[in-house]
Design a protein around this motif. Structure first.
Motif, short mmCIF file in Angstrom:
data_model
loop_
_atom_site.label_atom_id
_atom_site.label_comp_id
_atom_site.label_asym_id
_atom_site.label_seq_id
_atom_site.Cartn_x
_atom_site.Cartn_y
_atom_site.Cartn_z
N GLY A 3 68.47 75.94 37.06
CA GLY A 3 69.47 76.94 36.71
C GLY A 3 68.92 78.12 35.94
O GLY A 3 69.62 79.10 35.70
N GLU A 4 67.65 78.06 35.55
CA GLU A 4 67.03 79.15 34.81
C GLU A 4 66.59 80.27 35.77
O GLU A 4 66.35 80.02 36.96
N PRO A 5 66.45 81.49 35.27
CA PRO A 5 65.92 82.57 36.12
C PRO A 5 64.51 82.25 36.59
O PRO A 5 63.76 81.54 35.90
N LEU A 6 64.15 82.78 37.73
CA LEU A 6 62.82 82.54 38.27
C LEU A 6 61.74 82.95 37.29
O LEU A 6 60.71 82.28 37.16
N THR A 7 61.96 84.05 36.57
CA THR A 7 60.96 84.53 35.62
C THR A 7 60.65 83.48 34.55
O THR A 7 59.53 83.42 34.04
N ALA A 8 61.64 82.64 34.22
CA ALA A 8 61.44 81.62 33.19
C ALA A 8 60.80 80.35 33.75
O ALA A 8 60.28 79.54 32.98
N ARG A 9 60.87 80.18 35.07
CA ARG A 9 60.38 78.94 35.67
C ARG A 9 58.95 79.01 36.17
O ARG A 9 58.34 77.98 36.46
N LEU A 10 58.40 80.21 36.27
CA LEU A 10 57.10 80.36 36.92
C LEU A 10 55.97 79.63 36.19
O LEU A 10 55.10 79.03 36.82
N ALA A 11 55.97 79.69 34.86
CA ALA A 11 54.89 79.04 34.12
C ALA A 11 54.88 77.54 34.40
O ALA A 11 53.80 76.94 34.56
N GLY A 12 56.07 76.93 34.46
CA GLY A 12 56.14 75.51 34.77
C GLY A 12 55.65 75.20 36.17
O GLY A 12 54.95 74.21 36.39
N LEU A 13 56.01 76.06 37.12
CA LEU A 13 55.54 75.85 38.50
C LEU A 13 54.02 75.99 38.59
O LEU A 13 53.37 75.25 39.33
N ALA A 14 53.46 76.92 37.83
CA ALA A 14 52.01 77.11 37.85
C ALA A 14 51.28 75.92 37.26
O ALA A 14 50.10 75.69 37.56
N ALA A 15 51.97 75.14 36.42
CA ALA A 15 51.36 73.97 35.80
C ALA A 15 51.57 72.70 36.62
O ALA A 15 51.18 71.61 36.19
N THR A 16 52.17 72.83 37.80
CA THR A 16 52.44 71.66 38.63
C THR A 16 51.16 70.96 39.05
O THR A 16 50.24 71.59 39.57
N ARG A 17 51.12 69.67 38.84
CA ARG A 17 49.98 68.85 39.25
C ARG A 17 50.50 67.52 39.79
O ARG A 17 51.56 67.04 39.37
N GLN A 18 49.77 66.92 40.70
CA GLN A 18 50.16 65.62 41.24
C GLN A 18 48.93 64.73 41.36
O GLN A 18 47.99 65.07 42.07
N GLY A 19 48.96 63.62 40.66
CA GLY A 19 47.82 62.71 40.69
C GLY A 19 47.74 61.91 41.97
O GLY A 19 46.66 61.62 42.47
#
Length: 221
Positions: free
Chosen positions: A71-87
């Protein structure tokens, strides 16, 4: 009522059947859902375990936090998306559709095509269970997402990303590409399906935060 098997399990069963059947390759070549089911079953067979996390399971905080971030604006979510990792090599998230997809079950499958936890192929399957069989209502497609590339772009753009939705959208477009699956004839990407890709990546980024990365999955294949 189909209460003993999930949509994700039905997909894996179909994929396993295709792997065993002589005609499996022919069907998978012409049916995009069969392509995905066979791909997931192969991942489970060769790169096990394939982790399955389901909404309504033992980790509601994961899905609740992902819904909040969505529900947050895209501008606020980008940093979290850039930190996405999957082991893991492969992870499946299963949850209920909402809005125009209410009444459908969603499976978001995230597969690592290489030994890079920050590079993911994201597949979305939208459908229902009928007699224990998984049936799709929206044809699947593939999104290739490079979290490292997104992080590099954010570093170059600096504060402009937090102030400009256009800059945020451009940064995301640079790091992601929707690729048609063989047999996928749809010319455009429905907005509801595109939103599911970002939600799938948000789930992965939430799981990578705090203690959620080491939580025990509901199942594996």
């Amino acid at each position: 009522m189909d209460i003993d098997i999930s949509f994700a399990e039905a997909m894996l069963r179909r994929g396993a059947g295709l792997l065993e059947a002589e005609a499996g390759a022919d069907e998978a070549a012409s049916d995009p859902f069969a392509v995905l089911a066979r791909l997931l079953a192969a991942a489970a067979a060769t790169d096990a375990p394939l982790v399955v996390l389901s909404e309504g399971g033992s980790h509601p905080a994961l899905f609740d936090e992902a819904a909040r971030r969505a529900g947050e604006p895209l501008t606020a979510r980008l940093a979290g998306l850039a930190a996405t990792r999957q082991g893991e090599r492969a992870t499946m998230y299963e949850f209920d559709g909402s809005g125009p997809l209410t009444g459908n079950r969603i499976v978001a499958a995230l597969l690592r095509p290489e030994e890079r936890p920050d590079l993911l192929h994201v597949y979305i399957a939208v459908g229902r269970l009928r007699g224990g069989e998984a049936q799709i209502t929206v044809p699947p497609a593939l999104l290739r997402f490079d979290a490292a590339a997104l992080g590099q772009t954010l570093g170059l753009l600096g504060d402009a990303v937090s102030r400009s939705p256009n800059a945020a959208t451009a940064a995301l477009a640079h790091a992601a590409a929707v690729l048609p699956m063989e047999g996928h004839e749809q010319g455009g990407m429905p907005a509801a399906l595109l939103d599911l890709y970002w939600h799938a990546l948000t789930l992965a980024s939430v799981r990578a935060d705090g203690g959620l990365a080491v939580m025990t999955p509901e199942g594996s294949a």
